[in-house]
Design a protein around this motif. Structure first.
Motif, PDB file in Angstrom:
ATOM      1  N   UNK A 133       0.919  -1.980 -10.458  1.00  0.00           N
ATOM      2  CA  UNK A 133       2.197  -2.648 -10.227  1.00  0.00           C
ATOM      3  C   UNK A 133       2.065  -4.164 -10.356  1.00  0.00           C
ATOM      4  N   UNK A 134       3.084  -4.783 -10.943  1.00  0.00           N
ATOM      5  CA  UNK A 134       3.072  -6.231 -11.163  1.00  0.00           C
ATOM      6  C   UNK A 134       3.531  -6.992  -9.929  1.00  0.00           C
ATOM      7  N   UNK A 135       3.127  -8.254  -9.853  1.00  0.00           N
ATOM      8  CA  UNK A 135       3.636  -9.155  -8.826  1.00  0.00           C
ATOM      9  C   UNK A 135       5.146  -9.319  -8.965  1.00  0.00           C
ATOM     10  N   UNK A 192      -0.283  -6.271  -1.568  1.00  0.00           N
ATOM     11  CA  UNK A 192      -0.271  -5.067  -2.401  1.00  0.00           C
ATOM     12  C   UNK A 192      -0.757  -3.883  -1.590  1.00  0.00           C
ATOM     13  N   UNK A 193       0.047  -2.835  -1.563  1.00  0.00           N
ATOM     14  CA  UNK A 193      -0.328  -1.593  -0.901  1.00  0.00           C
ATOM     15  C   UNK A 193      -0.772  -0.616  -1.982  1.00  0.00           C
ATOM     16  N   UNK A 194      -2.079  -0.328  -2.095  1.00  0.00           N
ATOM     17  CA  UNK A 194      -2.548   0.549  -3.176  1.00  0.00           C
ATOM     18  C   UNK A 194      -2.047   1.986  -3.038  1.00  0.00           C
ATOM     19  N   UNK A 195      -1.735   2.419  -1.817  1.00  0.00           N
ATOM     20  CA  UNK A 195      -1.240   3.789  -1.637  1.00  0.00           C
ATOM     21  C   UNK A 195       0.146   3.949  -2.242  1.00  0.00           C
ATOM     22  N   UNK A 196       0.939   2.895  -2.124  1.00  0.00           N
ATOM     23  CA  UNK A 196       2.296   2.943  -2.680  1.00  0.00           C
ATOM     24  C   UNK A 196       2.382   2.271  -4.050  1.00  0.00           C
ATOM     25  N   UNK A 197       1.281   1.632  -4.474  1.00  0.00           N
ATOM     26  CA  UNK A 197       1.266   0.866  -5.723  1.00  0.00           C
ATOM     27  C   UNK A 197       2.466  -0.077  -5.763  1.00  0.00           C
ATOM     28  N   UNK A 198       2.531  -0.929  -4.753  1.00  0.00           N
ATOM     29  CA  UNK A 198       3.722  -1.769  -4.574  1.00  0.00           C
ATOM     30  C   UNK A 198       3.351  -3.125  -3.975  1.00  0.00           C
ATOM     31  N   UNK A 199       3.952  -4.188  -4.535  1.00  0.00           N
ATOM     32  CA  UNK A 199       3.813  -5.536  -3.996  1.00  0.00           C
ATOM     33  C   UNK A 199       5.037  -5.878  -3.156  1.00  0.00           C
ATOM     34  N   UNK A 200       4.810  -6.566  -2.036  1.00  0.00           N
ATOM     35  CA  UNK A 200       5.909  -6.981  -1.158  1.00  0.00           C
ATOM     36  C   UNK A 200       5.682  -8.430  -0.728  1.00  0.00           C
TER      37      UNK A 200
END
Length: 581
Positions: A560-562, A308-316
Motif C-alpha cells: 500500500x502507498x503512502x 503502516x499496519x502490515x496486517x491490513x496493508x494500510x497507511x493511516x
C-alpha cells in the motif's frame, strides 16, 4: 396518462400490490389453492403459480418432470415449519420478520428454497450480531450454507477479535482441524506469539485425554522461535501438555536454537520463523517531502506522521509533528519516537522531541550540543547516537550520544570522514555510517563504531557511491538502497534503484535484486522478515509508492502507498507492544 394519437396508455401504480393482496386473501380463506405443503406438523395451503414465481426451487418442482408436479400435497422434510410458513407469507406480501431467534432457520430454509433476497437479508442481519462469543458459530454456519460474504466477514471478525474469541465456549468446542486453521492464519490480531500458544493450551486442556494426539501437529502452527527465551523455558518447556512428546520437544529445541544463535538465523529460517503480520509492529513515517540540493523553505516540509499496519496493508495519518523539520532523523528509544535535529527552513536545529505512539503525546527532550541537519540517528544498547550531518556551515564528522537515563548528551569519537545525508544502522553491536556526502562528492565509504572501544573502523566500501542512501539491517546483513551519486555541483539527477548487501562475516558488499522504483532520499527499515523502501524522489516527483523486499525470494513487491508523496522521510519500526491498538 400519456396520449399517443388515438392510443391511451394507462399504468396503475398499485396494481401488483392489490393483486397480491387479493391472492393472499384467497390463500388465507383456502380459495383456489392447488397445493398443500406438509412441513412437520404444519399444513400450508398455497397456489402453485405464486410459489413457482418467487422460488426457483418450486419452479423446478412444479414445471419439470418431478413427481411432485402432479401431487396435491408435497412433503418438505427436514425444514423448519415456522420458517417455511414465514417464507410463504413473504411470497404473497414481500414482508418477513427477521429476529435473533429465527434468523438461522430462515437463512437455512431460504438457501434450500433458493430465495436469495431473504438469504441476503438474513446474512446482513447476522453481520450485525457478530460477537466474540458467537462469531465462530456464525462463521461455521455461513460456510455450511454457502453464504460467502457472511463467511468472509465472520472470519475477519474472528481473527480481529481472536484474543477475546479464545475465551468463549465456542472456541474450546472446536475440532482439531478448525483450531489448526485458526492457529496457522497470518491474519490473527495478536501482539505476541505467546497469545497463540496460550490459546492452544486452553483448547487442549478442555479435553486433554482426547486432544493430546493432535498437539504435535497443532504446536507446529505456533511460531515458537519468535517467543522470548524466558517464555520458552518457563512456559513452553515446562508445560505438561508437550514435554513428554518427542515431536513437541523437537519443535522446542528448534525454537531455542533460533534464540541462542542469532547469527545463524538466516540458515534456520522456515515457516515458524516468519512473524505474523500483527506481531511485527508498525512502520512510522515522519515528515519529509523536500527536494535535495534545490534549496528548502518551510512550505516544503511535511509535518504528518503516518503509520503502516502490515496486517491490513494500510497507511493511516496518526499525528502532526510539533515542529516542522527537514533533513532530520528519527530513532526508537523505549518504544517512543525521538525526532532529532534537521532544519526548519531557515536555520539548522539542535532540538529534539519525543512522540509516544501509545498516548499519542509529544514531550520535549534535551537539545544536542551541535546543530545538525542531514544527520543519521540510531539506538545502540540503550543510548541514542546522532551521527554527522551539516551545521549550516560545514559537513560534520562529530558524533553525539544521548543517555535516556541521565537525559544528557555527550560527544564520542568522531568519524574518520565528515558525512551528511548519511545512512546509519546498528549491526552486531556496532554502529555503521554508510555513504552520504562530504561536500565534494557522494561517498561509497563505510565505517563502524564500537561503543566498548570508542573507536571508528573503516570497513569495505560499497560498490556504488550513494548520497541520500537508505540503510536497514535484516538477518545479520546491512542493506544500502537507492540514493544518488551526483557531484556536489550538480542536482541529484542520477537516482538509483540498485540495492547492495553487506556481510559482516566476510566484510563484502554484493548486489541483490533492484527496487521497482529509482529512489533518492529513500526511507528504509525492516519490519518482521522484510525490508521496506518508502517514498523518495525518482528524478521527477516525490514518491508515495512503498515496496517490500523478501530476502528468501530476492524479490521486491509493492504494498500500500503512502497517503502523500514524500522524499527524505524518516522511517522506523515500532514493536507491537509499544503501539496503541
Amino acid at each position: 396518462m400519456e396520449e399517443e394519437g388515438e392510443v391511451i396508455m394507462f399504468t396503475s401504480n398499485d396494481h401488483l400490490v392489490r393483486t397480491f393482496k387479493k391472492m393472499n386473501g384467497f390463500r388465507k380463506s383456502s380459495q383456489l389453492c392447488d397445493i398443500v405443503l406438509v412441513v412437520g406438523d404444519k399444513r400450508i395451503k398455497a397456489h402453485r403459480l405464486v410459489l413457482a414465481a418467487f422460488s426457483d426451487y418450486f419452479s423446478a418442482m412444479f414445471t419439470g418432470d418431478l413427481s411432485e408436479n402432479g401431487q396435491a400435497e408435497v412433503n418438505l422434510t427436514d425444514l423448519d415449519p415456522q420458517a417455511v410458513e414465514a417464507l410463504i407469507q413473504y411470497a404473497y406480501t414481500s414482508h418477513i420478520e427477521i429476529r435473533v431467534d429465527n434468523v438461522e432457520n430462515l437463512l437455512s430454509v431460504s438457501c434450500i428454497l433458493q430465495i436469495d433476497e431473504v438469504k441476503d437479508a438474513c446474512s446482513e442481519f447476522m453481520k450485525h450480531q457478530l460477537h466474540p462469543s458467537n462469531c465462530l458459530g456464525i462463521r461455521s454456519f455461513a460456510e455450511g450454507h454457502g453464504c460467502n460474504e457472511l463467511y468472509k466477514i465472520a472470519d475477519a471478525f474472528t481473527k480481529e477479535r481472536f484474543v477475546d474469541v479464545v475465551k468463549s465456549q465456542e472456541f474450546v468446542f472446536l475440532n482439531a482441524e478448525c483450531v489448526g486453521q485458526l492457529l496457522k492464519s497470518e491474519d490473527l490480531n495478536v501482539t505476541s506469539e505467546s497469545q497463540i500458544f496460550e490459546a492452544l493450551c486452553v483448547w487442549a486442556e478442555h479435553d486433554e485425554q482426547n486432544r493430546k494426539r493432535f498437539l504435535a501437529k497443532l504446536l507446529g502452527f505456533v511460531r515458537l522461535p519468535l517467543l522470548t527465551p524466558e517464555f520458552l523455558v518457563d512456559k513452553v518447556e515446562m508445560s505438561s501438555l508437550f514435554r513428554d512428546m518427542s515431536p513437541c520437544r523437537e519443535l522446542i529445541i528448534e525454537a531455542m536454537k533460533y534464540q541462542l544463535l542469532p547469527k545463524r538465523r538466516f540458515q534456520l529460517q522456515n515457516s515458524r520463523t516468519s512473524p505474523r503480520r500483527s506481531t511485527v509492529g508498525k512502520l512510522y513515517v515522519v515528515g519529509g517531502s523536500f527536494l535535495p540540493n534545490l534549496g528548502m523553505d518551510s512550505s516544503k516540509g511535511a509535518i504528518q506522521i503516518e503509520h503502516y499496519d502490515p496486517r491490513k496493508n494500510q497507511w493511516s495519518v496518526v499525528a502532526p509533528m510539533v515542529t516542522r523539520r527537514l533533513q532530520f532523523d528519527v530513532a526508537v528509544v523505549g518504544g517512543n519516537l525521538y525526532i532529532v535535529g534537521g532544519r526548519d527552513g531557515l536555520k539548522t536545529l539542535n532540538t529534539v522531541e519525543c512522540y509516544n505512539p501509545k498516548t499519542k503525546q509529544w514531550s520535549p527532550v534535551p537539545s544536542m550540543s551541535t546543530h545538525r541537519h542531514g544527520l543519521g540517528v540510531a539506538t545502540l544498547d540503550g543510548p541514542l547516537y546522532a551521527v554527522g550531518g551539516h551545521d549550516g556551515w560545514s559537513y560534520l564528522s562529530t558524533v553525539e550520544r544521548f543517555d535516556p537515563a541521565t537525559k544528557q548528551w555527550s560527544f564520542v569519537a568522531p568519524m574518520t570522514t565528515a558525512r551528511s545525508t548519511v545512512g546509519v544502522a546498528v549491526l552486531n553491536g556496532r554502529l555503521y555510517a554508510v555513504g552520504g556526502r562530504d561536500g565534494s562528492a557522494c561517498l561509497s565509504s563505510v565505517e563502524c563504531y564500537d561503543p566498548h572501544t570508542n573507536k571508528w573502523t573503516v570497513t569495505c566500501p560499497m560498490i556504488k557511491r550513494r548520497g541520500g542512501v537508505g540503510v536497514a539491517v535484516l538477518d545479520n546483513f546491512l542493506y544500502a538502497m537507492g540514493g544518488h551519486d551526483a557531484p556536489a555541483s550538480q542536482d541529484c539527477s542520477r537516482q538509483f534503484d540498485s540495492v547492495e548487501r553487506y556481510n559482516p562475516n566476510t566484510d563484502q558488499w554484493t548486489m541483490v535484486a533492484p527496487m521497482i522504483n529509482c529512489r533518492d532520499a529513500v526511507g528504509a527499515t525492516c519490519l518482521g522478515d522484510k525490508l521496506y523502501a518508502i517514498g523518495g524522489y525518482d528524478g521527477t516527483k516525490y514518491l508515495s509508492a512503498v515496496e517490500s523486499y523478501d530476502p528468501e525470494k530476492n524479490k521486491w513487491e509493492e504494498v500500500a502507498s503512502l497517503n502523500s508523496g514524500r522524499a527524505a522521510a524518516c522511517v522506523v519500526s515500532v514493536p507491537s507492544c509499544s503501539v496503541a491498538m
